[in-house]
Design a protein around this motif. Structure first.
Motif, PDB file in Angstrom:
ATOM      1  N   ILE A  48       0.837  -1.198   0.000  1.00 47.73           N
ATOM      2  CA  ILE A  48       0.000   0.000   0.000  1.00 47.73           C
ATOM      3  C   ILE A  48       0.871   1.247   0.000  1.00 47.73           C
ATOM      4  O   ILE A  48       0.621   2.199  -0.739  1.00 47.73           O
ATOM      5  CB  ILE A  48      -0.963  -0.008   1.210  1.00 47.73           C
ATOM      6  N   GLN A  49       1.918   1.234   0.824  1.00 43.55           N
ATOM      7  CA  GLN A  49       2.821   2.389   0.892  1.00 43.55           C
ATOM      8  C   GLN A  49       3.516   2.606  -0.454  1.00 43.55           C
ATOM      9  O   GLN A  49       3.625   3.741  -0.933  1.00 43.55           O
ATOM     10  CB  GLN A  49       3.848   2.177   1.993  1.00 43.55           C
ATOM     11  N   LYS A  50       3.959   1.545  -1.083  1.00 43.31           N
ATOM     12  CA  LYS A  50       4.626   1.652  -2.383  1.00 43.31           C
ATOM     13  C   LYS A  50       3.642   2.143  -3.445  1.00 43.31           C
ATOM     14  O   LYS A  50       3.981   2.988  -4.278  1.00 43.31           O
ATOM     15  CB  LYS A  50       5.227   0.297  -2.784  1.00 43.31           C
ATOM     16  N   ALA A  51       2.410   1.634  -3.419  1.00 48.06           N
ATOM     17  CA  ALA A  51       1.400   2.066  -4.390  1.00 48.06           C
ATOM     18  C   ALA A  51       1.097   3.555  -4.221  1.00 48.06           C
ATOM     19  O   ALA A  51       0.980   4.280  -5.209  1.00 48.06           O
ATOM     20  CB  ALA A  51       0.128   1.237  -4.240  1.00 48.06           C
ATOM     21  N   ALA A  52       0.987   4.015  -2.980  1.00 46.85           N
ATOM     22  CA  ALA A  52       0.731   5.440  -2.735  1.00 46.85           C
ATOM     23  C   ALA A  52       1.883   6.290  -3.255  1.00 46.85           C
ATOM     24  O   ALA A  52       1.661   7.347  -3.865  1.00 46.85           O
ATOM     25  CB  ALA A  52       0.520   5.686  -1.246  1.00 46.85           C
ATOM     26  N   GLN A  53       3.098   5.836  -3.052  1.00 47.51           N
ATOM     27  CA  GLN A  53       4.274   6.558  -3.550  1.00 47.51           C
ATOM     28  C   GLN A  53       4.267   6.604  -5.077  1.00 47.51           C
ATOM     29  O   GLN A  53       4.518   7.656  -5.677  1.00 47.51           O
ATOM     30  CB  GLN A  53       5.547   5.877  -3.047  1.00 47.51           C
ATOM     31  N   LEU A  54       3.953   5.486  -5.711  1.00 48.34           N
ATOM     32  CA  LEU A  54       3.922   5.437  -7.172  1.00 48.34           C
ATOM     33  C   LEU A  54       2.772   6.267  -7.750  1.00 48.34           C
ATOM     34  O   LEU A  54       2.935   6.898  -8.793  1.00 48.34           O
ATOM     35  CB  LEU A  54       3.825   3.980  -7.646  1.00 48.34           C
ATOM     36  N   LEU A  55       1.630   6.283  -7.062  1.00 48.59           N
ATOM     37  CA  LEU A  55       0.517   7.137  -7.495  1.00 48.59           C
ATOM     38  C   LEU A  55       0.944   8.598  -7.501  1.00 48.59           C
ATOM     39  O   LEU A  55       0.703   9.328  -8.465  1.00 48.59           O
ATOM     40  CB  LEU A  55      -0.686   6.965  -6.566  1.00 48.59           C
ATOM     41  N   GLN A  56       1.562   9.030  -6.410  1.00 46.97           N
ATOM     42  CA  GLN A  56       1.990  10.430  -6.305  1.00 46.97           C
ATOM     43  C   GLN A  56       3.052  10.754  -7.357  1.00 46.97           C
ATOM     44  O   GLN A  56       3.006  11.810  -7.992  1.00 46.97           O
ATOM     45  CB  GLN A  56       2.530  10.710  -4.899  1.00 46.97           C
ATOM     46  N   GLN A  57       3.986   9.834  -7.563  1.00 46.77           N
ATOM     47  CA  GLN A  57       5.049  10.036  -8.550  1.00 46.77           C
ATOM     48  C   GLN A  57       4.473  10.170  -9.953  1.00 46.77           C
ATOM     49  O   GLN A  57       4.802  11.105 -10.693  1.00 46.77           O
ATOM     50  CB  GLN A  57       6.020   8.854  -8.493  1.00 46.77           C
ATOM     51  N   LYS A  58       3.575   9.268 -10.329  1.00 45.21           N
ATOM     52  CA  LYS A  58       3.009   9.289 -11.684  1.00 45.21           C
ATOM     53  C   LYS A  58       2.113  10.508 -11.882  1.00 45.21           C
ATOM     54  O   LYS A  58       2.133  11.139 -12.941  1.00 45.21           O
ATOM     55  CB  LYS A  58       2.227   7.992 -11.964  1.00 45.21           C
ATOM     56  N   MET A  59       1.327  10.875 -10.855  1.00 46.17           N
ATOM     57  CA  MET A  59       0.473  12.050 -10.974  1.00 46.17           C
ATOM     58  C   MET A  59       1.329  13.299 -11.144  1.00 46.17           C
ATOM     59  O   MET A  59       1.000  14.177 -11.937  1.00 46.17           O
ATOM     60  CB  MET A  59      -0.446  12.186  -9.757  1.00 46.17           C
ATOM     61  N   SER A  60       2.446  13.381 -10.443  1.00 42.69           N
ATOM     62  CA  SER A  60       3.362  14.521 -10.593  1.00 42.69           C
ATOM     63  C   SER A  60       3.931  14.582 -12.001  1.00 42.69           C
ATOM     64  O   SER A  60       4.073  15.664 -12.582  1.00 42.69           O
ATOM     65  CB  SER A  60       4.497  14.434  -9.579  1.00 42.69           C
ATOM     66  N   GLU A  61       4.252  13.419 -12.575  1.00 40.80           N
ATOM     67  CA  GLU A  61       4.754  13.374 -13.947  1.00 40.80           C
ATOM     68  C   GLU A  61       3.697  13.870 -14.935  1.00 40.80           C
ATOM     69  O   GLU A  61       4.005  14.638 -15.850  1.00 40.80           O
ATOM     70  CB  GLU A  61       5.168  11.944 -14.319  1.00 40.80           C
ATOM     71  N   ILE A  62       2.466  13.446 -14.757  1.00 39.36           N
ATOM     72  CA  ILE A  62       1.382  13.876 -15.650  1.00 39.36           C
ATOM     73  C   ILE A  62       1.147  15.371 -15.512  1.00 39.36           C
ATOM     74  O   ILE A  62       0.999  16.088 -16.508  1.00 39.36           O
ATOM     75  CB  ILE A  62       0.084  13.081 -15.359  1.00 39.36           C
ATOM     76  N   GLU A  63       1.125  15.867 -14.265  1.00 42.78           N
ATOM     77  CA  GLU A  63       0.932  17.297 -14.028  1.00 42.78           C
ATOM     78  C   GLU A  63       2.041  18.107 -14.683  1.00 42.78           C
ATOM     79  O   GLU A  63       1.776  19.137 -15.310  1.00 42.78           O
ATOM     80  CB  GLU A  63       0.900  17.589 -12.536  1.00 42.78           C
ATOM     81  N   ALA A  64       3.285  17.649 -14.547  1.00 39.99           N
ATOM     82  CA  ALA A  64       4.412  18.372 -15.131  1.00 39.99           C
ATOM     83  C   ALA A  64       4.335  18.368 -16.660  1.00 39.99           C
ATOM     84  O   ALA A  64       4.609  19.377 -17.312  1.00 39.99           O
ATOM     85  CB  ALA A  64       5.727  17.757 -14.669  1.00 39.99           C
ATOM     86  N   GLU A  65       3.930  17.248 -17.227  1.00 38.67           N
ATOM     87  CA  GLU A  65       3.855  17.122 -18.687  1.00 38.67           C
ATOM     88  C   GLU A  65       2.786  18.038 -19.283  1.00 38.67           C
ATOM     89  O   GLU A  65       2.966  18.603 -20.359  1.00 38.67           O
ATOM     90  CB  GLU A  65       3.557  15.670 -19.062  1.00 38.67           C
ATOM     91  N   TYR A  66       1.666  18.214 -18.594  1.00 36.53           N
ATOM     92  CA  TYR A  66       0.548  18.986 -19.141  1.00 36.53           C
ATOM     93  C   TYR A  66       0.330  20.314 -18.423  1.00 36.53           C
ATOM     94  O   TYR A  66      -0.712  20.933 -18.606  1.00 36.53           O
ATOM     95  CB  TYR A  66      -0.739  18.150 -19.087  1.00 36.53           C
ATOM     96  N   LYS A  67       1.319  20.776 -17.663  1.00 38.99           N
ATOM     97  CA  LYS A  67       1.156  21.985 -16.846  1.00 38.99           C
ATOM     98  C   LYS A  67       0.773  23.209 -17.675  1.00 38.99           C
ATOM     99  O   LYS A  67      -0.129  23.934 -17.304  1.00 38.99           O
ATOM    100  CB  LYS A  67       2.434  22.273 -16.059  1.00 38.99           C
ATOM    101  N   ASN A  68       1.422  23.445 -18.773  1.00 34.98           N
ATOM    102  CA  ASN A  68       1.142  24.633 -19.577  1.00 34.98           C
ATOM    103  C   ASN A  68       0.421  24.304 -20.880  1.00 34.98           C
ATOM    104  O   ASN A  68       0.459  25.061 -21.827  1.00 34.98           O
ATOM    105  CB  ASN A  68       2.445  25.386 -19.862  1.00 34.98           C
ATOM    106  N   GLU A  69      -0.241  23.174 -20.901  1.00 35.38           N
ATOM    107  CA  GLU A  69      -0.974  22.730 -22.093  1.00 35.38           C
ATOM    108  C   GLU A  69      -2.476  22.890 -21.862  1.00 35.38           C
ATOM    109  O   GLU A  69      -2.941  22.974 -20.729  1.00 35.38           O
ATOM    110  CB  GLU A  69      -0.681  21.247 -22.370  1.00 35.38           C
ATOM    111  N   ASN A  70      -3.211  22.864 -22.933  1.00 31.30           N
ATOM    112  CA  ASN A  70      -4.655  22.805 -22.843  1.00 31.30           C
ATOM    113  C   ASN A  70      -5.015  21.429 -22.297  1.00 31.30           C
ATOM    114  O   ASN A  70      -4.548  20.411 -22.811  1.00 31.30           O
ATOM    115  CB  ASN A  70      -5.272  23.008 -24.228  1.00 31.30           C
ATOM    116  N   ILE A  71      -5.852  21.376 -21.275  1.00 30.92           N
ATOM    117  CA  ILE A  71      -6.148  20.100 -20.629  1.00 30.92           C
ATOM    118  C   ILE A  71      -6.850  19.115 -21.552  1.00 30.92           C
ATOM    119  O   ILE A  71      -6.829  17.918 -21.301  1.00 30.92           O
ATOM    120  CB  ILE A  71      -6.986  20.294 -19.351  1.00 30.92           C
ATOM    121  N   PHE A  72      -7.444  19.622 -22.612  1.00 36.50           N
ATOM    122  CA  PHE A  72      -8.126  18.720 -23.517  1.00 36.50           C
ATOM    123  C   PHE A  72      -7.144  17.992 -24.439  1.00 36.50           C
ATOM    124  O   PHE A  72      -7.550  17.177 -25.259  1.00 36.50           O
ATOM    125  CB  PHE A  72      -9.213  19.466 -24.289  1.00 36.50           C
TER     126      PHE A  72
END
Length: 182
Positions: free
Chosen positions: A41-65
Motif C-alpha cells: 500500500i505504501q509503495k502504491a501510494a508513492q507510485l501514485l503520487q510520482q506518476k500524478m506529478s509526472e502527468i501534471e508536469a507534462e501537461y502543466k502549460n498545455e490545454n487540458i483537452f
C-alpha cells in the motif's frame, strides 16, 4: 519402582506443545502478511503520487483537452506495479440539485447562474483517475487517485475567482487531488 511418564502423558504433552506451535506460527504468519500488505500500500501510494506529478508536469502549460482519454504503462523500477489512467469531462449535478443542497431559493436567476457555472466547469475541467495495480502471482490490488485539471484559459474571470479558492494555483492546468481509500 520405576518412575517415568506414561505413553498417554507423553502424547498429551506433545499435543499441547504442537498446538502452541501452531498458534504461534499463525500469529507470526498473519503479522508477516500484514507487513507485506502495508508495504504494498505504501509503495502504491508513492507510485501514485510520482506518476500524478509526472502527468501534471507534462501537461502543466498545455490545454487540458490534450490529455489522452486513456493511457497505461509499467513502472521500470517496480515490475509488480502497472499504471493506467482515464480522463472524462467533469460530471456535475443539476442546477436544482445544487441549489437545494446549498439551501438557496430556486429562482430563475439562481438557476441561470448555477447553470452557467455548471456549463463553464463542464467545459473547463477534466477529471483524471489514475490507478496503480499491484500484481503478484494470482493476486492483484488496485489503488486509485483522482485529480481535476482546470483549463483557466476557458473560464471567465469571475468564475476563476470561485475556482481559485477551491483549487490550488499551479499554472494553466491546475489540479485538486482527492485520495480514494486504499
Amino acid at each position: 519402582m520405576k518412575r517415568g511418564f506414561t505413553l498417554l502423558e507423553v502424547l498429551g504433552s506433545i499435543l499441547i506443545f504442537g498446538g502452541m506451535i501452531a498458534i504461534i506460527s499463525q500469529v507470526t504468519s498473519g503479522s508477516f502478511k500484514r507487513v507485506e500488505k502495508s508495504r504494498n500500500i505504501q509503495k502504491a501510494a508513492q507510485l501514485l503520487q510520482q506518476k500524478m506529478s509526472e502527468i501534471e508536469a507534462e501537461y502543466k502549460n498545455e490545454n487540458i483537452f490534450k490529455l489522452p482519454s486513456e493511457d497505461k504503462g509499467v513502472f521500470e523500477e517496480e515490475k509488480n506495479y502497472i499504471w493506467r489512467y482515464e480522463t472524462q469531462s467533469l460530471k456535475m449535478p443539476s442546477a436544482l440539485t445544487l441549489l437545494s443542497l446549498q439551501g438557496l431559493p430556486q429562482t430563475d436567476s439562481n438557476r441561470e447562474v448555477v447553470h452557467l457555472i455548471i456549463e463553464v466547469l463542464t467545459n473547463a475541467v477534466v477529471e483524471l483517475k489514475l490507478t496503480v495495480t499491484y500484481e503478484k502471482a494470482n493476486r492483484s490490488a488496485d489503488y486509485s487517485l483522482v485529480s481535476y485539471f482546470v483549463n483557466y484559459g476557458d473560464v471567465p474571470s469571475y468564475i476563476q475567482n470561485i475556482i481559485s479558492k477551491m483549487v490550488p494555483s499551479l499554472g494553466n492546468a491546475n489540479t485538486l487531488q482527492k485520495e480514494i481509500p486504499l
